[in-house]
Design a protein around this motif. Structure first.
Motif, short mmCIF file in Angstrom:
data_model
loop_
_atom_site.label_atom_id
_atom_site.label_comp_id
_atom_site.label_asym_id
_atom_site.label_seq_id
_atom_site.Cartn_x
_atom_site.Cartn_y
_atom_site.Cartn_z
N MET A 494 0.17 -1.18 0.01
CA MET A 494 -0.26 -0.29 0.00
C MET A 494 1.08 1.39 -0.59
O MET A 494 0.05 2.26 -0.60
N TYR A 495 2.13 1.13 0.53
CA TYR A 495 2.53 3.07 0.76
C TYR A 495 3.78 2.46 0.27
O TYR A 495 4.37 3.51 -0.50
N TRP A 496 3.89 1.12 -0.86
CA TRP A 496 4.72 2.29 -1.84
C TRP A 496 4.65 1.43 -3.34
O TRP A 496 3.31 0.63 -3.10
N GLN A 497 4.97 2.39 -4.18
CA GLN A 497 3.83 1.72 -6.18
C GLN A 497 4.79 0.65 -7.08
O GLN A 497 6.19 1.68 -7.12
N HIS A 498 4.96 0.40 -7.96
CA HIS A 498 5.64 0.07 -8.40
C HIS A 498 5.24 0.87 -10.10
O HIS A 498 4.05 0.35 -10.92
#
Lengths: 547, 396
Positions: A494-498
């Motif tokens: 949730m707190y990082w994105q690809h």
């Protein structure tokens, strides 16, 4: 297996929607992800071949497809949600209030809530959360978790490993963020590359084609958190076995020493003192609240206890030798812990009678001079008491917690000596004829009115009783591990994105496209920084908003 | 100590006024945009006042903490107030990420309503019963509240999305449901209006009523429509209640709370009908033109991100910390107490939300509706569970 060879030369497994290497849509498979009806490509699992979407012949295929569907998963969650809500309409059986007129569920629900209560009880909702069908529902969610994850994780992992910087032009054009620039200089390309690196993107290059990528690990977040949930569900199964979880409740009187249930006779507990404390009514800051609450707000429930460990006695059959191992207080939020066991302060009973002392005198005697006296231990009364002067008193009836029942017959509400009453038979010396007396708190009744002798209560002692919960739960570390893994996974996802940005040379200009699994606003900001100082066009958001 | 308590209450009052003023400035940003092309200062002033208001509320929090000796989240008044503060904090953070002024126009009124609603519950500083005496009170309650503030924010942006996007040219199911949502918010406003009105008149009617073997007193600050169950009116010049609160409503002062609820609905309905009569349009249709400059896809993204950020925090605070505390206090980390069940329901709901986002067709309006339902579940857990479903958490 019908492998599919893409024009880029890569061989894809059957059912692939977008070539794993170059991303070109594979003809004939576009309906799988719904790409045939939309301009934009569905990038959810990067167009990988998922087992559930590919095979649908055998019964196993069908079960697999069923459980791997997000739709089915969501339905299971919604069903569990609705079931849980229904169970909270009326209290569950364990929460029937202690002061209810009847705690028998067959009576309580109808008496308290009428026809809806009766239906609630008859459908078994009073024990909903331990019902077989609720557990089946949760188990189905568990199965769905495993199959969903495997179905997606394996192909996605492979595809992201195999992806190449060089992409098919269609792939770029059909991304949500896309722009085309007609002329671009080498300096500009160099600047973009540098700025991508400044933004912590990892670059992959192939003949001027660039793939900039960051945060790929966030794609694994959902699978990690699903593992955490599976561990929690497995821990819940372990907890159903007595090996992992024992739960006992014990009442211990002040001064009493007894074996702790659930410990196989290995540990004993002694209740030295039970203490209840309330807040000071004169304390200014709490005064108003205390008055509103009716004058008494407890501040502390505490049992001062000693825990003993039993050593095998050298003489077989004799009482074990006890070694004191802990002497401490048990309070709310501060259980005593030893050898895997925890003891919690869970209840109390104030002012039970320990013993009562009686004296015998002649009815006619105005001074009530004692002819003899005796003391009844209310927790283990003797059948009869012989007085010094030859009188004998026999206990005919003992009501530890006396009340008059609906038929006006004396009875005992509980087995605890909270309001003791007796029918006593007094035998004068050498007499076979007994006089009958009824005695209780504030009661002294001569049943026939012809008694020559009278009994009176002269003294009594009282004690408090502590209600203690004894627990041993070896499943806790597993729950903790599951919760930890879940939190790691959910934060990772949730707190990082690809984020991926593709750049492709095209007739002296370039094509730029970008994809992220969430936070499109963030990736747009990234791109603004990346193209700053160049003539490259900002990407357009081609999103087709759903109505 | 008494002084500190007074300072604390005053600070909360000031906070309320500041949020109100900030809302007006955020409202002015819409006018700014319509009349001139360049960005006005109203937004900057609005956010500055919001931050000052937040600091003022923080002062309320800290002074009350010092005065009572424990973190002020131990009863419903304190908890709801903190929940409002969390929502404002979420707003301030999101404002600086997305620079979207219209959010303030909706987030602050929702926070205002929550804080005002909190004052419906007894505001006295109450001592901690033994089961609450744990440092997990601080950790568990503050985390849950923060999470619910963030999750509530998805409702704020979802609501703006719905008002912006729903076709108001013809009456439909969607316009009707949107009116229901707006009406619900007006009911809360109705509660504030009616409470303030009767407070200024110093209305009081005292009842005694039996509960759990004791006889307690209940002070009604609104004329009794519903009296306490088996209650007896002590105040002489007050009107007798029209009916009694049903016995299945548990908890301290259930009658008074139920009475307040009835009054809120009556006042809210009157307000809503008045608005409709004056405006001659659906409320949604009136607000819609003001929002034509907002970007729906950005709103949709904020809705989703608020859930994505709030969900892990809620899991941590509402389930994991809660379980650890329950294990320490009662020796069982999960007990199917109504509050626990509804925390699980909230969790299930947002989990379903996040999974639905994976499918096409659930972005945009459907997401916005889901965010609204999620907020309703949170409010149900905060309000109805304490009022209707008795349990371990039925303090206040």
């Amino acid at each position: 297996m019908n492998k599919i060879k893409c024009e880029c030369g890569h061989v894809n497994p059957e059912g692939t929607v977008l070539c794993e290497s170059c991303g070109k849509p594979i003809e004939g498979n576009q309906h799988i992800d719904g790409n045939d009806k939309k301009k934009l490509l569905n990038m959810r699992y990067d167009g990988t071949a998922r087992r559930s979407q590919t095979y649908n012949k055998s019964i196993i295929d069908k079960i697999w497809s069923f459980f791997s569907s997000v739709k089915v998963g969501v339905w299971l969650i919604v069903l569990a949600l609705i079931a849980s809500a229904i169970g909270s309409i009326f209290p569950q059986e364990m929460y029937i209030p202690a002061d209810a007129p009847s705690r028998d569920p067959a009576v309580f629900y109808e008496a308290q809530y009428g026809i809806f209560g009766l239906i609630f009880y008859q459908l078994g909702f009073h024990n909903l959360y331990s019902s077989w069908w609720y557990m089946v529902l949760i188990a189905l969610i568990g199965i769905s978790l495993v199959i969903c994850s495997l179905d997606r994780f394996v192909p996605l992992y492979k595809a992201l490993k195999k992806q190449k910087a060089k992409r098919h032009e269609t792939f770029l054009r059909r991304q949500r963020l896309f722009s085309e620039t007609n002329a671009v200089t080498d300096e500009e390309i160099q600047l973009i590359k540098q700025q991508l690196k400044n933004q912590k993107y990892k670059l992959q290059e192939e003949n001027g084609h660039i793939l900039a990528e960051k945060g790929r690990f966030s794609r694994w977040g959902p699978y990690v958190n699903h593992i955490g949930l599976i561990i929690i569900l497995l821990a819940a199964i372990l907890r159903l076995t007595p090996l992992f979880y024992t739960n006992e409740y014990v009442w211990v009187r002040e001064g009493q020493q007894l074996v702790i249930p659930g410990t196989d006779g290995e540990y004993y507990i002694e209740n030295k003192d039970f203490i209840i404390e309330t807040y000071d009514k004169n304390d200014k800051k709490f005064q108003e609240a205390i008055v509103k609450e009716g004058g008494e707000i407890p501040s502390n429930f505490q049992t001062n206890a000693i825990i003993y460990k039993a050593e095998e006695s050298s003489v077989p059959g004799a009482d074990p030798d006890l070694t004191k191992i802990i002497e401490d207080s048990i309070r709310m939020n501060q259980p005593i812990q030893f050898d895997g066991y925890s003891i919690y302060q869970s209840g109390y009973q104030l002012n039970e009678f320990t013993n009562m002392t009686f004296k015998l005198h002649e009815v006619e005697d105005a001074e009530e001079k004692a002819l003899g006296s005796f003391t009844i231990d209310l927790n283990s009364p003797k059948p009869e008491y012989i007085l010094d002067n030859g009188f004998k008193v026999e206990i005919s009836k003992y009501y530890p917690d006396y009340y008059l029942n609906d038929n006006n017959i004396p009875a005992s509400k509980t087995n605890f000596p909270r309001n003791p009453a007796f029918v006593l038979l007094v035998y004068p010396p050498d007499s076979e004829e007994a006089e009958v007396s009824f005695l209780g708190i504030g009661k002294n009744i001569d049943a026939t009115g012809e008694n020559d002798y009278k009994l009176g209560i002269t003294d009594f002692e009282m004690h408090d009783v502590s209600g203690l919960a004894v627990k041993r739960d070896y499943s806790l570390p597993f729950f903790g591990l599951g919760a930890l893994i879940f939190m790691i996974g959910v934060i990772q996802g949730m707190y990082w994105q690809h984020r991926r940005i593709w750049i492709q040379p095209s007739n002296g200009g370039l094509l730029m496209a970008a994809h992220t699994n969430k936070n499109w606003f963030g990736v747009k900001k990234d791109i603004e920084k990346v193209i700053a100082g160049t003539q490259v066009n900002m990407v357009n958001d081609q999103q087709e908003l759903d109505d | 100590m008494g002084d500190l308590t007074t300072i604390s209450s005053t600070m909360l009052y000031i906070t309320f006024i500041l949020y109100l003023i900030a809302t007006i400035f955020f409202a002015a940003t819409i006018k700014d945009k319509r009349t001139s092309s360049k960005k006005g200062n109203a937004g900057k002033i609005g956010i500055t006042i919001t931050i000052i208001g937040f600091l003022s509320q923080l002062t309320y929090f800290v002074t009350r903490w010092i005065a009572s000796g424990h973190v002020p989240v131990s009863n419903l008044f304190e908890f709801m107030t903190f929940f409002g503060m969390s929502l404002v904090l979420a707003f301030i953070i999101i404002y600086f990420i997305y620079d979207l002024q219209v959010l303030g126009l909706f987030a602050l009124p929702v926070a205002l309503i929550i804080i005002a609603y909190a004052s419906m519950f007894p505001t006295d500083i109450s001592p901690l019963v033994p089961s609450l005496q744990s440092h997990w009170l601080y950790i568990h309650v503050t985390t849950v509240s923060l999470a619910e503030g963030i999750l509530a924010f998805s409702f704020v942006s979802g609501l703006i999305y719905l008002i912006r996007q729903i076709d108001q040219t013809k009456s439909s199911k969607r316009t009707a449901w949107l009116e229901v949502v707006l009406y619900s918010l007006i009911v809360f406003v109705g509660f504030i209006v009616i409470t303030v009105t009767f407070n200024m008149m110093n209305y009081n009617a005292t009842f005694t009523y039996p509960t759990g073997g004791q006889t307690l007193e209940s002070n009604y600050h609104l004329p009794p429509i519903a009296g306490p169950n088996d209650g007896e009116l002590l105040t002489k010049d007050a009107n007798q209640p029209l009916f009694e609160t049903p016995a299945w409503m548990h908890g301290a002062d259930a009658g008074r709370k139920f009475n307040t609820l009835i009054w809120s609905f009556i006042t809210g309905t009157v307000l809503y009908v008045l608005l409709r009569v004056v405006l001659r349009k659906r409320i949604g249709a009136v607000i819609q033109p003001l929002l034509k400059n907002t970007k729906p896809d950005l709103l949709d993204e904020i809705t989703y991100r608020a859930v994505a950020i709030g969900f892990p925090v809620f899991t941590l605070g509402g389930l994991i910390f809660a379980a650890i505390w329950a294990q320490e206090a009662w020796g069982r980390f999960w007990g199917w107490d109504p509050k626990e069940v509804w925390a699980l329901i909230t969790w299930f709901f947002y989990a379903a939300f996040l999974h639905l986002r994976l499918s096409r067709g659930w972005h945009g309006e459907k997401s916005a509706w889901l965010a609204t339902v999620g907020f309703a579940i949170i409010m149900f857990n905060l309000v109805a569970v304490n009022l209707v479903l008795a349990g371990l958490h039925s303090y206040a």
